[in-house]
Design an enzyme around this catalytic site. Structure first.
Site, PDB file in Angstrom:
ATOM      1  N   LYS A  57       0.756  -1.172  -0.228  1.00 35.77           N
ATOM      2  CA  LYS A  57       0.079   0.175   0.264  1.00 35.77           C
ATOM      3  C   LYS A  57       0.794   1.277   0.131  1.00 35.77           C
ATOM      4  O   LYS A  57       0.467   2.197  -0.741  1.00 35.77           O
ATOM      5  CB  LYS A  57      -0.967   0.032   1.136  1.00 35.77           C
ATOM      6  CG  LYS A  57      -1.906  -1.194   0.960  1.00 35.77           C
ATOM      7  CD  LYS A  57      -3.091  -1.453   2.249  1.00 35.77           C
ATOM      8  CE  LYS A  57      -3.874  -2.223   2.197  1.00 35.77           C
ATOM      9  NZ  LYS A  57      -4.785  -2.567   3.230  1.00 35.77           N
ATOM     10  N   GLN A 101      -5.104  -1.847   9.656  1.00 35.46           N
ATOM     11  CA  GLN A 101      -4.840  -3.420   8.874  1.00 35.46           C
ATOM     12  C   GLN A 101      -5.634  -4.486   9.798  1.00 35.46           C
ATOM     13  O   GLN A 101      -5.347  -4.674  11.074  1.00 35.46           O
ATOM     14  CB  GLN A 101      -3.350  -3.264   8.561  1.00 35.46           C
ATOM     15  CG  GLN A 101      -3.031  -4.414   7.710  1.00 35.46           C
ATOM     16  CD  GLN A 101      -3.498  -4.213   6.133  1.00 35.46           C
ATOM     17  OE1 GLN A 101      -3.795  -3.189   5.860  1.00 35.46           O
ATOM     18  NE2 GLN A 101      -3.380  -5.269   5.357  1.00 35.46           N
ATOM     19  N   ASP A 124     -11.136   2.595   4.028  1.00 33.43           N
ATOM     20  CA  ASP A 124     -11.745   1.012   3.899  1.00 33.43           C
ATOM     21  C   ASP A 124     -13.177   0.796   3.675  1.00 33.43           C
ATOM     22  O   ASP A 124     -13.827  -0.085   3.313  1.00 33.43           O
ATOM     23  CB  ASP A 124     -11.188   0.334   5.302  1.00 33.43           C
ATOM     24  CG  ASP A 124      -9.886  -0.141   4.850  1.00 33.43           C
ATOM     25  OD1 ASP A 124      -9.757  -0.511   3.665  1.00 33.43           O
ATOM     26  OD2 ASP A 124      -9.321  -0.380   5.881  1.00 33.43           O
TER      27      ASP A 124
HETATM   28  N1  GUE Z   1      -8.177  -2.817   6.902  1.00 30.49           N
HETATM   29  C1  GUE Z   1      -7.706  -3.482   5.861  1.00 30.49           C
HETATM   30  N2  GUE Z   1      -7.914  -3.065   4.746  1.00 30.49           N
HETATM   31  C2  GUE Z   1      -7.539  -4.119   3.488  1.00 30.49           C
HETATM   32  O1  GUE Z   1      -7.962  -3.701   2.406  1.00 30.49           O
HETATM   33  C3  GUE Z   1      -6.806  -5.269   3.871  1.00 30.49           C
HETATM   34  C4  GUE Z   1      -6.874  -5.586   5.165  1.00 30.49           C
HETATM   35  N3  GUE Z   1      -6.977  -4.710   6.171  1.00 30.49           N
HETATM   36  N4  GUE Z   1      -6.142  -6.840   5.684  1.00 30.49           N
HETATM   37  C5  GUE Z   1      -5.808  -7.637   4.583  1.00 30.49           C
HETATM   38  C6  GUE Z   1      -6.168  -7.750   3.545  1.00 30.49           C
HETATM   39  C7  GUE Z   1      -5.647  -8.357   2.130  1.00 30.49           C
HETATM   40  N5  GUE Z   1      -5.679  -7.035   1.004  1.00 30.49           N
HETATM   41  C8  GUE Z   1      -5.166  -7.301  -0.163  1.00 30.49           C
HETATM   42  C9  GUE Z   1      -4.376  -6.269  -0.954  1.00 30.49           C
HETATM   43  C10 GUE Z   1      -4.005  -6.643  -2.091  1.00 30.49           C
HETATM   44  C11 GUE Z   1      -3.603  -7.805  -2.518  1.00 30.49           C
HETATM   45  C12 GUE Z   1      -2.949  -8.072  -3.881  1.00 30.49           C
HETATM   46  O2  GUE Z   1      -2.618  -7.030  -4.495  1.00 30.49           O
HETATM   47  N6  GUE Z   1      -2.732  -9.221  -4.234  1.00 30.49           N
HETATM   48  C13 GUE Z   1      -2.088  -9.443  -5.504  1.00 30.49           C
HETATM   49  C14 GUE Z   1      -0.775 -10.241  -5.005  1.00 30.49           C
HETATM   50  C15 GUE Z   1       0.213  -9.733  -4.288  1.00 30.49           C
HETATM   51  C16 GUE Z   1       1.318 -10.482  -3.753  1.00 30.49           C
HETATM   52  O3  GUE Z   1       1.496 -11.225  -2.690  1.00 30.49           O
HETATM   53  O4  GUE Z   1       2.460 -10.176  -4.747  1.00 30.49           O
HETATM   54  C17 GUE Z   1      -2.637 -10.304  -6.432  1.00 30.49           C
HETATM   55  O5  GUE Z   1      -3.663 -11.169  -5.888  1.00 30.49           O
HETATM   56  O6  GUE Z   1      -2.590 -10.406  -7.275  1.00 30.49           O
HETATM   57  C18 GUE Z   1      -4.151  -8.726  -1.841  1.00 30.49           C
HETATM   58  C19 GUE Z   1      -4.713  -8.523  -0.364  1.00 30.49           C
HETATM   59  C20 GUE Z   1      -6.042  -6.077   1.739  1.00 30.49           C
HETATM   60  N7  GUE Z   1      -6.457  -6.308   3.018  1.00 30.49           N
END
Ligand code: GUE
Length: 302
Positions: A57, A101, A124
Site C-alpha cells: 500500500k 490493517q 476502507d
Molecule cells: N483494513 C484492511 N484493509 C484491507 O484492504 C486489507 C486488510 N485490512 N487486511 C488484509 C487484506 C488483504 N488485502 C489485499 C490487498 C492486495 C492484494 C494484492 O494485491 N494481491 C496480489 C498479489 C500480491 C502479492 O502477494 O504479490 C494479487 O492478488 O495479484 C491482496 C490482498 C487487503 N486487505
C-alpha cells in the site's frame, strides 16, 4: 475437458493499472491546488502477510504521489493504545485516510477500532456510518474489494443489471458489502443478489443458478466447475496460503478451483492477478476522494 476458447481471463493487474494512471493525474491536479493526499496505515499484531500488504500500500501511494505514513502498535498493548493512536490520526489535519490493517490481535475488538475512525477518513469503508450509507444507497467510500470487483466487471462489459449474482460469503469486509454494492439502484449494479454462506443448505444449487458468482469464503477451491452453469462469470476473492514442501515461497490459491472452473466459465479472475490488485487501486481511489472532500476541492475520479 478442454478449455473453452472463449473463456476470458479477467486481468486485474491491467485494469488496476489503468485506474492508477487516471488517479495519478487526479493527484497532480490536486497538488496544483495545494492538496496532497495522505494515507496513514496502522498495524498491530504478528500476522506476517499483513506487513507485506502494508508495504504494498505504501509503495502504491508513493507511485501516485500520495503521501503515506505507517504506525506500528505493539501486539501486547491494550486496545486503548490502538484507539488513542486512531484518535491522533483523526485529529491530524494532514491525514486524509486511515487504514487499520486486519487482522488485529485477538484481544482487540475490531468493531471498536473501526468505529473509532473518523468516518470522513475511513477509506476502507468499514465504519458503521459508511456501511449504513452504502446499504441505503448513498455511498461515501465504497469498500475497496467490492468496489474493485464492480470495476472489473464493468471493464469487461459484464452486464449486472437484472442478472443473478450469487455472493458466497457474508463477511463484513467482502461478502456483505459486495452484495450491497451489486444490489444498488445504479449503473454497474441492479443485480438480483443471493448471499450464501456456510449454513446454506444446497450451495451448488444456488451457484448453478447464477450468472455471476463471487467467491469470498476463505475455503480453498470450494467452487468448481460442477457448481457453475456454462457461461457463468466467476470472481475469486480468496487468497488462501498453501504451504508446499517443494517451494520456499508461499503459494496462494483462491476459493475457486481455477483448473476446472475456467473450462466452464465465460470469464474468470485468476489468483493472483485478479481481485487483489483492484483492492489496492480502490484504496488509492478512496484516499484521493477523501482528500478532495476534506479540502472541498473537486476531483475528477475515474
Ligand atoms: N483494513 C484492511 N484493509 C484491507 O484492504 C486489507 C486488510 N485490512 N487486511 C488484509 C487484506 C488483504 N488485502 C489485499 C490487498 C492486495 C492484494 C494484492 O494485491 N494481491 C496480489 C498479489 C500480491 C502479492 O502477494 O504479490 C494479487 O492478488 O495479484 C491482496 C490482498 C487487503 N486487505
Amino acid at each position: 475437458m478442454k478449455q473453452e476458447p472463449q473463456t476470458t481471463l479477467i486481468d486485474g493487474n491491467e485494469v488496476s493499472g489503468r485506474i492508477r494512471d487516471t488517479l495519478r493525474e487526479a493527484v497532480v491536479r490536486l497538488r496544483t491546488d495545494g492538496v496532497t493526499p495522505r494515507l496513514a496505515t496502522v498495524r498491530m499484531g504478528d500476522d506476517g502477510t499483513s506487513k507485506t500488504y502494508v508495504s504494498m500500500k505504501q509503495r502504491a501511494c508513493s507511485d501516485l504521489g500520495i503521501q503515506s505514513e505507517h504506525h506500528e502498535v505493539d501486539t501486547d498493548e491494550p486496545s486503548a493504545t490502538l484507539l488513542d493512536r486512531i484518535e491522533e490520526l483523526n485529529a491530524d489535519p494532514d491525514v486524509d485516510g486511515i487504514v487499520v490493517q486486519r487482522p488485529l490481535p485477538v484481544h482487540i475488538n475490531e468493531r471498536d477500532a473501526f468505529r473509532r475512525i473518523d468516518p470522513e477518513k475511513d477509506v476502507d469503508g468499514f465504519h458503521p456510518e459508511n456501511v449504513g450509507r452504502l446499504v441505503t444507497g448513498d455511498p461515501r467510500f465504497k469498500p475497496c474489494t467490492p468496489h474493485g470487483i464492480q470495476r472489473l466487471l464493468s471493464a469487461y462489459d459484464i452486464e449486472t443489471d437484472g442478472r443473478d449474482a450469487v455472493v458466497v460469503g457474508r463477511s463484513n469486509v467482502v461478502g456483505r458489502p459486495t452484495a450491497n454494492l451489486l444490489l444498488q439502484r445504479a449503473p454497474g449494479s441492479n443485480a438480483t443478489v443471493t448471499v450464501c454462506h456456510s449454513r446454506t443448505t444446497d450451495l451448488a444449487q444456488k451457484t448453478r443458478g447464477a450468472d455471476i458468482v463471487v467467491a469470498a469464503t476463505g475455503v480453498p477451491e470450494l467452487i468448481d466447475a460442477e457448481m457453475l452453469s456454462a457461461g457463468a462469470v466467476v470472481v475469486d476473492v480468496g487468497i488462501n496460503r498453501v504451504d508446499t514442501a517443494a517451494r520456499d515461497e508461499p503459494q496462494f490459491v483462491g476459493d475457486v478451483d481455477f483448473e476446472s472452473a475456467s473450462q466452464k466459465a465465460r470469464a474468470i479472475t485468476p489468483v493472483p492477478g485478479g481481485v487483489g490488485p483492484m483492492t489496492i487501486a480502490m484504496l488509492l481511489y478512496n484516499t484521493v476522494k477523501a482528500a478532495g472532500l476534506r479540502a472541498d476541492v473537486s476531483v475528477d475520479l475515474p
